[in-house]
Design a protein around this motif. Structure first.
Motif, PDB file in Angstrom:
ATOM      1  N   GLU A  69     -12.659  11.668  -7.749  1.00 44.20           N
ATOM      2  CA  GLU A  69     -11.916  10.439  -8.038  1.00 44.20           C
ATOM      3  C   GLU A  69     -10.550  10.463  -7.373  1.00 44.20           C
ATOM      4  O   GLU A  69     -10.109   9.483  -6.784  1.00 44.20           O
ATOM      5  N   ALA A  70      -9.891  11.630  -7.479  1.00 43.71           N
ATOM      6  CA  ALA A  70      -8.561  11.762  -6.881  1.00 43.71           C
ATOM      7  C   ALA A  70      -8.633  11.534  -5.378  1.00 43.71           C
ATOM      8  O   ALA A  70      -7.786  10.850  -4.792  1.00 43.71           O
ATOM      9  N   PHE A  71      -9.670  12.081  -4.777  1.00 44.98           N
ATOM     10  CA  PHE A  71      -9.865  11.969  -3.341  1.00 44.98           C
ATOM     11  C   PHE A  71     -10.134  10.516  -2.937  1.00 44.98           C
ATOM     12  O   PHE A  71      -9.535   9.976  -2.008  1.00 44.98           O
ATOM     13  N   MET A  72     -10.997   9.867  -3.712  1.00 48.99           N
ATOM     14  CA  MET A  72     -11.341   8.473  -3.431  1.00 48.99           C
ATOM     15  C   MET A  72     -10.098   7.600  -3.528  1.00 48.99           C
ATOM     16  O   MET A  72      -9.884   6.702  -2.722  1.00 48.99           O
ATOM     17  N   GLU A  73      -9.301   7.899  -4.557  1.00 44.89           N
ATOM     18  CA  GLU A  73      -8.061   7.170  -4.778  1.00 44.89           C
ATOM     19  C   GLU A  73      -7.185   7.227  -3.522  1.00 44.89           C
ATOM     20  O   GLU A  73      -6.722   6.216  -3.002  1.00 44.89           O
ATOM     21  N   LEU A  74      -7.026   8.449  -3.022  1.00 44.54           N
ATOM     22  CA  LEU A  74      -6.188   8.673  -1.853  1.00 44.54           C
ATOM     23  C   LEU A  74      -6.713   7.943  -0.627  1.00 44.54           C
ATOM     24  O   LEU A  74      -5.984   7.247   0.068  1.00 44.54           O
ATOM     25  N   THR A  75      -8.004   8.125  -0.363  1.00 50.76           N
ATOM     26  CA  THR A  75      -8.550   7.588   0.867  1.00 50.76           C
ATOM     27  C   THR A  75      -8.732   6.078   0.787  1.00 50.76           C
ATOM     28  O   THR A  75      -8.703   5.402   1.794  1.00 50.76           O
ATOM     29  N   ARG A  76      -8.915   5.559  -0.424  1.00 52.51           N
ATOM     30  CA  ARG A  76      -9.047   4.114  -0.553  1.00 52.51           C
ATOM     31  C   ARG A  76      -7.742   3.448  -0.135  1.00 52.51           C
ATOM     32  O   ARG A  76      -7.720   2.464   0.578  1.00 52.51           O
ATOM     33  N   ASP A  77      -6.622   4.056  -0.578  1.00 50.58           N
ATOM     34  CA  ASP A  77      -5.316   3.548  -0.174  1.00 50.58           C
ATOM     35  C   ASP A  77      -5.200   3.521   1.338  1.00 50.58           C
ATOM     36  O   ASP A  77      -4.698   2.573   1.923  1.00 50.58           O
ATOM     37  N   ALA A  78      -5.678   4.573   1.969  1.00 48.20           N
ATOM     38  CA  ALA A  78      -5.551   4.672   3.421  1.00 48.20           C
ATOM     39  C   ALA A  78      -6.265   3.514   4.081  1.00 48.20           C
ATOM     40  O   ALA A  78      -5.798   2.944   5.057  1.00 48.20           O
ATOM     41  N   VAL A  79      -7.406   3.169   3.553  1.00 53.98           N
ATOM     42  CA  VAL A  79      -8.169   2.077   4.127  1.00 53.98           C
ATOM     43  C   VAL A  79      -7.462   0.752   3.861  1.00 53.98           C
ATOM     44  O   VAL A  79      -7.282  -0.055   4.751  1.00 53.98           O
ATOM     45  N   GLU A  80      -6.992   0.593   2.612  1.00 52.40           N
ATOM     46  CA  GLU A  80      -6.348  -0.668   2.252  1.00 52.40           C
ATOM     47  C   GLU A  80      -5.085  -0.943   3.042  1.00 52.40           C
ATOM     48  O   GLU A  80      -4.853  -2.045   3.492  1.00 52.40           O
ATOM     49  N   TYR A  81      -4.269   0.086   3.164  1.00 55.16           N
ATOM     50  CA  TYR A  81      -2.967  -0.127   3.772  1.00 55.16           C
ATOM     51  C   TYR A  81      -2.946   0.231   5.234  1.00 55.16           C
ATOM     52  O   TYR A  81      -1.902   0.371   5.820  1.00 55.16           O
ATOM     53  N   HIS A  82      -4.109   0.414   5.805  1.00 52.92           N
ATOM     54  CA  HIS A  82      -4.141   0.835   7.194  1.00 52.92           C
ATOM     55  C   HIS A  82      -3.400  -0.154   8.080  1.00 52.92           C
ATOM     56  O   HIS A  82      -3.564  -1.356   7.960  1.00 52.92           O
ATOM     57  N   GLY A  83      -2.572   0.385   8.966  1.00 50.92           N
ATOM     58  CA  GLY A  83      -1.868  -0.485   9.907  1.00 50.92           C
ATOM     59  C   GLY A  83      -0.512  -0.942   9.397  1.00 50.92           C
ATOM     60  O   GLY A  83       0.234  -1.558  10.124  1.00 50.92           O
ATOM     61  N   THR A  84      -0.190  -0.631   8.146  1.00 58.39           N
ATOM     62  CA  THR A  84       1.134  -0.969   7.643  1.00 58.39           C
ATOM     63  C   THR A  84       1.876   0.325   7.339  1.00 58.39           C
ATOM     64  O   THR A  84       1.309   1.403   7.381  1.00 58.39           O
ATOM     65  N   THR A  85       3.150   0.189   7.005  1.00 56.21           N
ATOM     66  CA  THR A  85       3.949   1.380   6.735  1.00 56.21           C
ATOM     67  C   THR A  85       3.567   2.029   5.415  1.00 56.21           C
ATOM     68  O   THR A  85       3.900   3.165   5.165  1.00 56.21           O
ATOM     69  N   SER A  86       2.855   1.311   4.575  1.00 59.45           N
ATOM     70  CA  SER A  86       2.481   1.865   3.273  1.00 59.45           C
ATOM     71  C   SER A  86       1.660   3.135   3.417  1.00 59.45           C
ATOM     72  O   SER A  86       1.699   4.004   2.566  1.00 59.45           O
ATOM     73  N   GLY A  87       0.917   3.239   4.502  1.00 60.61           N
ATOM     74  CA  GLY A  87       0.096   4.423   4.734  1.00 60.61           C
ATOM     75  C   GLY A  87       0.946   5.683   4.739  1.00 60.61           C
ATOM     76  O   GLY A  87       0.600   6.676   4.117  1.00 60.61           O
ATOM     77  N   THR A  88       2.084   5.628   5.396  1.00 60.09           N
ATOM     78  CA  THR A  88       2.943   6.811   5.447  1.00 60.09           C
ATOM     79  C   THR A  88       3.622   7.045   4.118  1.00 60.09           C
ATOM     80  O   THR A  88       3.864   8.173   3.723  1.00 60.09           O
ATOM     81  N   GLU A  89       3.908   5.963   3.401  1.00 60.15           N
ATOM     82  CA  GLU A  89       4.528   6.134   2.082  1.00 60.15           C
ATOM     83  C   GLU A  89       3.582   6.871   1.145  1.00 60.15           C
ATOM     84  O   GLU A  89       3.999   7.731   0.393  1.00 60.15           O
ATOM     85  N   THR A  90       2.312   6.537   1.256  1.00 56.88           N
ATOM     86  CA  THR A  90       1.319   7.208   0.418  1.00 56.88           C
ATOM     87  C   THR A  90       1.372   8.707   0.654  1.00 56.88           C
ATOM     88  O   THR A  90       1.414   9.490  -0.279  1.00 56.88           O
ATOM     89  N   SER A  91       1.416   9.078   1.937  1.00 58.32           N
ATOM     90  CA  SER A  91       1.395  10.505   2.228  1.00 58.32           C
ATOM     91  C   SER A  91       2.684  11.151   1.744  1.00 58.32           C
ATOM     92  O   SER A  91       2.686  12.270   1.262  1.00 58.32           O
TER      93      SER A  91
END
Lengths: 283, 312
Positions: free
Chosen positions: B286-308
């Motif tokens: 679940e934790a992994f899915m949570e992380l990678t789902r964000d990556a897909v959702e925010y792909h192409g915006t700065t939010s991706g780096t904020e997540t990391s």
């Protein structure tokens, strides 16, 4: 989960270090590896055997055909009118160059089609030693096999045409040079095959270009205006190569030395292209 | 030790690996996680120099892979795609690789035994099953007795016994002080062996973390507690890091940010009766899915780096 976590420089990692043997990649070792790779595939034995068979069998067949044509009294084919024991016994060169050239393509392109190239280049990440080793190992093998075919072909074919206008002994001027020249030509065809395989990274593509360069291009050039032909024709790979093993030379062909230089030039060109692609492209 | 700095790989328009920074340290198993197409295989190919980075660098034990005198002794790699000639026997394949480095024939026999290929070593590799092929790839990776072992999806195609063998192998290699870097798209598989995790999605770094931290970042463990006085318990437990949820009129509360033990102690302290107290662990998946789902959702915006940034 974190119980295995250790920081760099823990006692364990220090223990590993001193026991490690000093391996090293060297040019000679890459050569040895390529030598072992070549002989550990069944296709090598089969294709080299075919090349040898083509050389000897077609030479003998051509000589027998000549002999029977003479005795039957029918008018001679134009090709046969000027035939010599050398030209008859080297008739198989055309077929042997296909076998040996194709195997050359397989030596490199076969690694791409199977994925072996990833193992090879992970072991030798500088890459170029792999190409030089493959070219050297296979070129030498093709040269030896071809030379081992041209001499028996001549000895048998020469016996068959004894007593005909084509008859000629090993001692005749230029005979040994022609037979060795044919071996050298086939060895270099092998190297060109290796280079084309590495350049195109495809077995089908490499074979196509090889066949086109050696067999189709001369036909296409003959369609050009004749004034151009004279300037281009002798320098084509196949014609430059032929002058290596032709017994006689005239104004439309290159001398054996010039033929060798031109054919070597083509070989170097193909190798240079292969080297460029090998170093520049991902695998 | 593998160090990547701003590692980038573009294929035309497509960016397969996008400015990755990470370090894989010795003495531990580092899992390299991400959904299919996240850039894991491309990254690993760049480590051993099969692909040239478009930007950035990746070094192994301080140098680019190709600059080492004995590359197979630095990194042993099992790549995802098959890397053998099907017409050659396992023994001859390994021998050809060993010859480039002057590795003795004895070592070839050793790794064949180690990988359990003794009975099929003389057979054509083309006739191997997927699992056998995988074992041959691992034998090749271990051939040079490398300091760093890098395996791309090593359990693919292995039977349960093979999977167990890989797990034990990885942990024992790490225990010997080696750097072990293993990719997978299955969190459940990696979490069994990995100490450290590098998570990527669409070529970007999503997390460079440990298994525990990843769980914590995904919301941590939740404690379910049932009491006759939910309102009073809420007041007693409330704090800055504590989150309490529950339906009105229900005796049940969900508490995150506090352990079951502490909740029990606090309740006892205030004389609040508890009927139930149980911890529900966030699954790693679940934790992994949570992380990678964000990556897909925010792909192409700065939010991706904020997540990391927040996860690391």
């Amino acid at each position: 989960m974190s119980t295995l976590t250790a920081t760099p420089g823990t006692p364990e990692s220090d223990q590993v270090a001193p026991a490690r043997p000093a391996y090293r990649v060297t040019g000679r070792r890459v050569l040895a590896s390529e030598w072992a790779k070549l002989w550990s595939l069944r296709s090598t034995w089969i294709t080299l055997g075919l090349g040898l068979l083509f050389l000897v069998a077609f030479g003998v067949i051509a000589a027998s055909h000549y002999k029977s044509g003479l005795t039957s009294g029918r008018p001679m084919d134009r090709d046969f009118a000027t035939a010599t024991a050398v030209s008859l016994s080297l008739f198989g060169t055309n077929f042997a160059q296909l076998a040996l050239g194709v195997l050359g393509v397989l030596v490199t392109a076969g690694e791409y089609s199977t994925g072996m190239i990833r193992s090879t280049l992970a072991a030798v990440p500088r890459r170029l030693p792999v190409l030089w080793s493959k070219a050297a190992v296979y070129g030498l093998v093709a040269l030896v096999v071809a030379t081992a075919g041209t001499f028996p072909a001549f000895l048998v074919g020469g016996r068959i045409v004894t007593g005909t206008p084509a008859a000629m002994g090993l001692g005749h001027a230029g005979v040994v040079r022609s037979l060795l020249g044919a071996g050298l030509y086939l060895g270099l065809v092998g190297v060109i095959g290796v280079a084309l395989g590495a350049l195109l990274r495809s077995v089908a593509g490499g074979i196509s270009v090889l066949v086109a360069a050696l067999m189709l291009v001369p036909g296409l050039v003959s369609l050009l205006p004749s004034s151009w032909q004279g300037n281009i024709d002798p320098y084509l790979p196949s014609h430059a190569g032929e002058s290596l093993f032709a017994l006689t030379h005239d104004s439309t062909t290159l001398s054996p030395g010039a033929g060798l230089a031109v054919f070597l030039g083509w070989t170097v060109l193909a190798l240079a292209g292969a080297a460029y692609r090998l170093v520049r492209s991902d695998v | 030790m593998i160090e990547a700095q701003q590692l980038t790989k573009r294929y035309g328009e497509k960016t397969a690996v996008d400015g990755l920074d990470f370090t894989v340290k010795p003495g531990a198993v580092t899992g390299f996680l991400g959904p299919n197409g996240a850039g894991k295989s491309t990254t690993m190919r760049m480590v051993v120099g099969l692909d040239a980075p478009t930007g950035g660098t990746v070094t192994v034990n301080g140098r680019r892979y190709a600059r080492h005198r004995a590359p197979l002794q630095e990194v042993g790699a099992l790549l995802e795609a098959k890397s053998i000639h099907p017409g050659r026997s396992a023994h001859n394949h390994l021998r050809a690789l060993a010859l480039t480095h002057g590795i003795p024939a004895r070592r070839v026999d050793e790794v064949i035994e180690l990988a359990g290929l003794g009975s099929v070593a003389k057979k054509r590799a083309g006739a191997f099953s997927l699992g056998m092929g995988q074992r041959l790839g691992i034998a090749a990776a271990l051939l040079g007795d490398p300091q760093t072992v890098m395996l791309d999806e090593p359990v693919n195609g292995l039977d349960p016994e093979g999977v167990l063998w890989i797990r034990n192998l990885l942990t024992s290699l790490a225990a010997e002080g080696r750097t072990v870097f293993v990719s997978s798209h299955l969190m459940s598989e990696v979490s069994l062996v990995a100490d450290h995790l590098i998570v990527v999605g669409r070529g970007r770094l999503l997390a460079d973390t440990t298994v525990q931290d990843l769980v914590y970042a995904a919301g941590g463990d939740t404690v379910r507690v049932a009491t006759s006085e939910p309102a009073r318990l809420r007041d007693v437990l409330s704090g800055p890091d504590v989150e309490i949820t529950g339906r009105i009129g229900s005796e049940e509360l969900q508490v995150t940010g506090m352990s079951a033990r502490r909740i029990g102690l606090k309740a006892a302290e205030h004389g609040i009766p508890l009927f139930e107290l149980s911890t529900k662990a966030v699954s790693l998946e679940e934790a992994f899915m949570e992380l990678t789902r964000d990556a897909v959702e925010y792909h192409g915006t700065t939010s991706g780096t904020e997540t990391s940034g927040s996860a690391a």
